[in-house]
Design a protein around this motif. Structure first.
Motif, PDB file in Angstrom:
ATOM      1  N   ALA A  30       0.829  -1.209   0.000  1.00  0.00           N
ATOM      2  CA  ALA A  30       0.000   0.000   0.000  1.00  0.00           C
ATOM      3  C   ALA A  30       0.862   1.257   0.000  1.00  0.00           C
ATOM      4  N   MET A  31       1.945   1.244   0.782  1.00  0.00           N
ATOM      5  CA  MET A  31       2.819   2.413   0.827  1.00  0.00           C
ATOM      6  C   MET A  31       3.491   2.668  -0.518  1.00  0.00           C
ATOM      7  N   LEU A  32       3.899   1.597  -1.181  1.00  0.00           N
ATOM      8  CA  LEU A  32       4.494   1.754  -2.515  1.00  0.00           C
ATOM      9  C   LEU A  32       3.478   2.306  -3.501  1.00  0.00           C
ATOM     10  N   LEU A  33       2.255   1.833  -3.404  1.00  0.00           N
ATOM     11  CA  LEU A  33       1.201   2.278  -4.303  1.00  0.00           C
ATOM     12  C   LEU A  33       0.892   3.759  -4.097  1.00  0.00           C
ATOM     13  N   ALA A  34       0.938   4.205  -2.832  1.00  0.00           N
ATOM     14  CA  ALA A  34       0.573   5.588  -2.503  1.00  0.00           C
ATOM     15  C   ALA A  34       1.773   6.519  -2.403  1.00  0.00           C
ATOM     16  N   TRP A  35       2.976   6.003  -2.649  1.00  0.00           N
ATOM     17  CA  TRP A  35       4.186   6.791  -2.404  1.00  0.00           C
ATOM     18  C   TRP A  35       4.213   8.095  -3.189  1.00  0.00           C
ATOM     19  N   ARG A  36       3.656   8.067  -4.369  1.00  0.00           N
ATOM     20  CA  ARG A  36       3.636   9.268  -5.214  1.00  0.00           C
ATOM     21  C   ARG A  36       2.963  10.439  -4.493  1.00  0.00           C
ATOM     22  N   TRP A  37       1.971  10.145  -3.666  1.00  0.00           N
ATOM     23  CA  TRP A  37       1.253  11.183  -2.926  1.00  0.00           C
ATOM     24  C   TRP A  37       1.767  11.325  -1.493  1.00  0.00           C
ATOM     25  N   SER A  42       4.318  14.203   3.187  1.00  0.00           N
ATOM     26  CA  SER A  42       4.985  13.977   4.462  1.00  0.00           C
ATOM     27  C   SER A  42       5.784  15.191   4.922  1.00  0.00           C
ATOM     28  N   VAL A  43       6.286  15.977   3.971  1.00  0.00           N
ATOM     29  CA  VAL A  43       7.102  17.141   4.338  1.00  0.00           C
ATOM     30  C   VAL A  43       6.280  18.192   5.089  1.00  0.00           C
ATOM     31  N   PRO A  44       5.153  18.680   4.545  1.00  0.00           N
ATOM     32  CA  PRO A  44       4.348  19.642   5.305  1.00  0.00           C
ATOM     33  C   PRO A  44       3.777  19.058   6.593  1.00  0.00           C
ATOM     34  N   PHE A  45       3.511  17.744   6.610  1.00  0.00           N
ATOM     35  CA  PHE A  45       3.013  17.118   7.838  1.00  0.00           C
ATOM     36  C   PHE A  45       4.059  17.209   8.945  1.00  0.00           C
ATOM     37  N   CYS A  46       5.288  16.857   8.638  1.00  0.00           N
ATOM     38  CA  CYS A  46       6.368  16.924   9.641  1.00  0.00           C
ATOM     39  C   CYS A  46       6.629  18.367  10.063  1.00  0.00           C
ATOM     40  N   GLU A  47       6.621  19.275   9.098  1.00  0.00           N
ATOM     41  CA  GLU A  47       6.865  20.683   9.423  1.00  0.00           C
ATOM     42  C   GLU A  47       5.754  21.246  10.297  1.00  0.00           C
ATOM     43  N   ALA A  48       4.503  20.907  10.002  1.00  0.00           N
ATOM     44  CA  ALA A  48       3.372  21.412  10.787  1.00  0.00           C
ATOM     45  C   ALA A  48       3.402  20.846  12.206  1.00  0.00           C
ATOM     46  N   THR A  49       3.772  19.574  12.336  1.00  0.00           N
ATOM     47  CA  THR A  49       3.863  18.952  13.661  1.00  0.00           C
ATOM     48  C   THR A  49       4.940  19.623  14.495  1.00  0.00           C
ATOM     49  N   GLU A  50       6.102  19.810  13.887  1.00  0.00           N
ATOM     50  CA  GLU A  50       7.211  20.444  14.602  1.00  0.00           C
ATOM     51  C   GLU A  50       6.867  21.881  14.991  1.00  0.00           C
ATOM     52  N   ALA A  93      -2.638  19.103   6.962  1.00  0.00           N
ATOM     53  CA  ALA A  93      -1.487  18.317   6.520  1.00  0.00           C
ATOM     54  C   ALA A  93      -1.680  16.837   6.850  1.00  0.00           C
ATOM     55  N   THR A  94      -2.308  16.552   7.988  1.00  0.00           N
ATOM     56  CA  THR A  94      -2.555  15.166   8.385  1.00  0.00           C
ATOM     57  C   THR A  94      -3.505  14.480   7.418  1.00  0.00           C
ATOM     58  N   TRP A  95      -4.591  15.169   7.065  1.00  0.00           N
ATOM     59  CA  TRP A  95      -5.552  14.580   6.131  1.00  0.00           C
ATOM     60  C   TRP A  95      -4.925  14.356   4.762  1.00  0.00           C
ATOM     61  N   ARG A  96      -4.079  15.268   4.321  1.00  0.00           N
ATOM     62  CA  ARG A  96      -3.435  15.115   3.015  1.00  0.00           C
ATOM     63  C   ARG A  96      -2.476  13.928   2.998  1.00  0.00           C
ATOM     64  N   TRP A  97      -1.932  13.586   4.164  1.00  0.00           N
ATOM     65  CA  TRP A  97      -1.061  12.412   4.255  1.00  0.00           C
ATOM     66  C   TRP A  97      -1.884  11.154   4.483  1.00  0.00           C
ATOM     67  N   LEU A  98      -2.914  11.261   5.328  1.00  0.00           N
ATOM     68  CA  LEU A  98      -3.667  10.085   5.745  1.00  0.00           C
ATOM     69  C   LEU A  98      -4.573   9.527   4.647  1.00  0.00           C
ATOM     70  N   SER A 102      -4.636   5.670   3.587  1.00  0.00           N
ATOM     71  CA  SER A 102      -5.817   4.871   3.945  1.00  0.00           C
ATOM     72  C   SER A 102      -6.462   4.271   2.705  1.00  0.00           C
ATOM     73  N   PHE A 103      -6.556   5.056   1.632  1.00  0.00           N
ATOM     74  CA  PHE A 103      -7.171   4.561   0.406  1.00  0.00           C
ATOM     75  C   PHE A 103      -6.368   3.399  -0.167  1.00  0.00           C
ATOM     76  N   ALA A 104      -5.051   3.547  -0.186  1.00  0.00           N
ATOM     77  CA  ALA A 104      -4.206   2.486  -0.732  1.00  0.00           C
ATOM     78  C   ALA A 104      -4.290   1.231   0.128  1.00  0.00           C
ATOM     79  N   PHE A 105      -4.272   1.405   1.448  1.00  0.00           N
ATOM     80  CA  PHE A 105      -4.358   0.251   2.348  1.00  0.00           C
ATOM     81  C   PHE A 105      -5.701  -0.455   2.165  1.00  0.00           C
ATOM     82  N   GLY A 106      -6.777   0.328   2.049  1.00  0.00           N
ATOM     83  CA  GLY A 106      -8.098  -0.260   1.859  1.00  0.00           C
ATOM     84  C   GLY A 106      -8.214  -0.980   0.528  1.00  0.00           C
ATOM     85  N   LEU A 107      -7.630  -0.408  -0.518  1.00  0.00           N
ATOM     86  CA  LEU A 107      -7.710  -1.008  -1.852  1.00  0.00           C
ATOM     87  C   LEU A 107      -6.944  -2.326  -1.909  1.00  0.00           C
TER      88      LEU A 107
END
Length: 235
Positions: A30-37, A42-50, A93-98, A102-107
Motif C-alpha cells: 500500500a505504501m508503494l502504491l501511494a508513495w507518489r502522494w 509527508s514534508v508539510p506534515f512533519c513541518e506542521a507537527t514540529e 497536513a494530516t488529512w493530506r497524508w492520511l 488509507s485509500f491504498a491500504f483499503g484497496l
C-alpha cells in the motif's frame, strides 16, 4: 458431520494474530502504491507537527514567566489564536497524508481479503496460517458480494475506535461488528479449545513491543520539540 457443522467460532487472539500478519504484508504494498502522494505530503506534515510543538513549548514558557497558574495553562494555550492556526494547519497536513495512505491500504486490503475468502482457503493468508476460515452464517463460502461487503463493513469497526473489533472477544459467537453487518463469521476448524500457537504468541508480543517502542520514540520526540520551544522563549 462436515466442517460447517463442527467448526467453532475463532477466538479473539487468533483473529488478532491473523489480522496483524495480513496487515504486515499489505502495508508495504500500500505504501508503494501511494508513495507518489505520500512523499510530498509527508514534508508539510512533519513541518506542521514540529511548528505546533515548538509553539506550544514557547507559549507555555511565556505563560509561566507571566505568572499564569498551572491549572489555567492548558486553557490559555487552547484559546491562543496562534495555537488554533497551527492546529488547523496540522489537521490539513494530516488529512493530506492520511487519505492516500488509507485509500491504498483499503484497496490492497480489499483485493487481499476478498480474494482469500473466495479461494478454497476461505480466508486471507494470515487466517490460513492460523487455521481460520470466513463463512456465511450457514457455513457456506461467502459470495463475492458478501466478501466485498464484509471488507467495506470493516470501516464501521475502525470508526468505533476499534470497539467493533473488540466485540469479537465476547462469546459465545465471537462476532465483530463487521461480522454482524455482513452476516458472516470467522471459524476455527481446530475447535473451541484451540490454543494460540507459540509462534503466533511470539509474533503478537513483537507487535506490541514494536508499538510501544514507536510510541515511546514519538513521545520523546514531541517532548524534545516542546523543550526546544520552551528554552528558546526563556533564553
Amino acid at each position: 458431520m462436515g466442517r460447517a457443522a463442527t467448526a467453532a467460532p475463532a477466538g479473539f487472539w487468533h483473529r488478532a494474530a491473523a489480522w496483524s500478519i495480513d496487515a504486515a504484508c499489505i502495508a508495504p504494498v500500500a505504501m508503494l502504491l501511494a508513495w507518489r502522494w505520500l512523499q510530498p505530503a509527508s514534508v508539510p506534515f512533519c513541518e506542521a507537527t514540529e511548528a505546533l510543538l515548538r509553539l506550544a513549548g514557547e507559549l507555555a514558557a511565556r505563560a509561566i514567566v507571566d505568572g499564569t497558574p498551572l491549572h489555567g495553562l492548558a486553557i490559555a494555550l487552547m484559546h491562543d489564536p496562534r495555537i488554533t492556526d497551527a492546529t488547523a494547519t496540522l489537521q490539513l497536513a494530516t488529512w493530506r497524508w492520511l487519505l492516500p495512505a488509507s485509500f491504498a491500504f483499503g484497496l490492497v486490503g480489499a483485493a487481499w481479503h476478498v480474494a482469500g475468502e473466495r479461494s478454497r482457503w476461505q480466508g486471507s493468508p494470515g487466517k490460513r496460517l492460523l487455521g481460520l476460515r470466513v463463512t456465511s452464517r450457514d457455513g457456506a463460502t461467502p459470495s463475492l458480494a458478501r466478501s466485498a461487503w464484509r471488507h467495506l463493513a470493516g470501516t464501521a469497526s475502525w470508526a468505533t475506535l476499534n470497539l467493533g473489533h473488540v466485540m469479537a472477544a465476547a462469546g459465545p459467537r465471537h462476532l465483530a461488528l463487521h461480522d454482524r453487518i455482513s452476516a458472516t463469521r470467522v471459524v476455527d476448524d481446530a475447535g473451541p479449545e484451540a490454543r494460540l500457537p507459540g509462534w503466533a504468541r511470539a509474533w503478537l508480543t513483537l507487535v506490541v513491543v514494536a508499538g510501544v517502542a514507536v510510541t515511546a520514540w514519538l513521545v520523546q520526540r514531541a517532548a524534545a520539540l516542546m523543550e526546544a520551544g520552551l528554552l528558546a522563549a526563556l533564553y
